[in-house]
Design a protein around this motif. Sequence first.
Motif: not given
Length: 383
Positions: A1-17
Amino acid sequence: VKLTLADDRPPIPPADLILRVALSFDPETIDANRREFDLHGLKHLGYFERALAGIGHEFTDFERLLDFGCGCGRFLRHMGAFAEQVELHGVDIDGEMIAWCERNIPFATFATGPHAPPLPYPDHHFDLVINHSVFSHLDEHLQHLWLLELQRITRPSAVLLLTVEGTSSWNRTVEASASDDIEKWREELETRGVLFISDDHFVGSTHPDFYHSSVNAPWYVLERWPEYFDIAAYLPDGSITQDLVVLRRRDDGAEPPRSIGRRAHPVIVEVPAPVAPAPPRPPDLIARALARLERLIRRALGRRPAPVEPPAPPPPAGPQALPRPRNTPAGDAEADPVERELKMMRVGLYEQANRISVIASELRREMDELKGDPPGGNDAPPS
Ligand SMILES: C[S@@+](CC[C@H](N)C(=O)[O-])C[C@H]1O[C@@H](n2cnc3c(N)ncnc32)[C@H](O)[C@@H]1O
């Protein structure tokens, strides 16, 4: 399994977090830079992957992984591809961040943890723990409690990747700080091994009271953490800006390996004081040997003993010359060739002995200096 920037990855967290977990982001520009946080997570998950490769492992060798202090999922967000083979878990004390993770990272399981142990997991539950920048916020006592707790929830041979603020973070702090406390902090770090700065910028933040800035000296980690785990590697700057410590869980009840100790001071070899009385000093020794030699020669030749000389005055300090031998009565010495021969021998021997005694005194003085004694200080009085 390779580490990649998957298209279906979860969203980027909001700025405050993001701002709660990554100090390097500027609140003014965070909205434009959330993508950086995304890439950052993937890049630094690569650091963990590299550290595992260093001890002959990859993520898929493990059954159950915990991200201890997972924040808003900076690393777990990128681990979807591993989820079929590795059971993924994240824990954090920050309920809001855990709630966001639960909503957005469906392939991992999350828990809100307590400020102090125990965690809501059974003994020996995990065989891999990853972590970034939790120990760098705990004082020495909490570090100790959490190391013990991580020991409890991991199984023998489990691998743990924990980070600490180490040498380069400390150097950056020194460079950036105008604080008058730097020398005091340095002393604490160099003597105690853990520096905990409690009056820092986290005072009054959303973080709990115990959460401040902590630096661990590498020597401290290498000396003290083997109480909890075997240290497989210490990687300076091995995770983002922090040092990465690669640990392995020992079997239950196994003793920590006996380390090679570090002594605070060089060992000083003590020169033992002489127990027996010191031997006579060279001039006396030589004088007595010469007198004995002459007596033997006289006896062999059937001659009278040499005239008795009055006792010599006490020798002056420093290199001593032997008293010049007195001649036997003039008449004898002139008339008798044997006495003349003996006299010449005596004078010659005394001259040689004088030279030897001067050299011996010099040598003794040098030895005294080497030992650090005052010249002649250790000598016993002439016997
Ligand atoms: C600097 S942030 C790093 C978060 C995350 N590891 C990352 O790199 O994005 C430190 C995190 O540790 C969490 N934390 C502090 N003490 C903790 C504890 N005892 N158990 C679990 N999480 C803790 C904080 O809530 C915070 O999310």
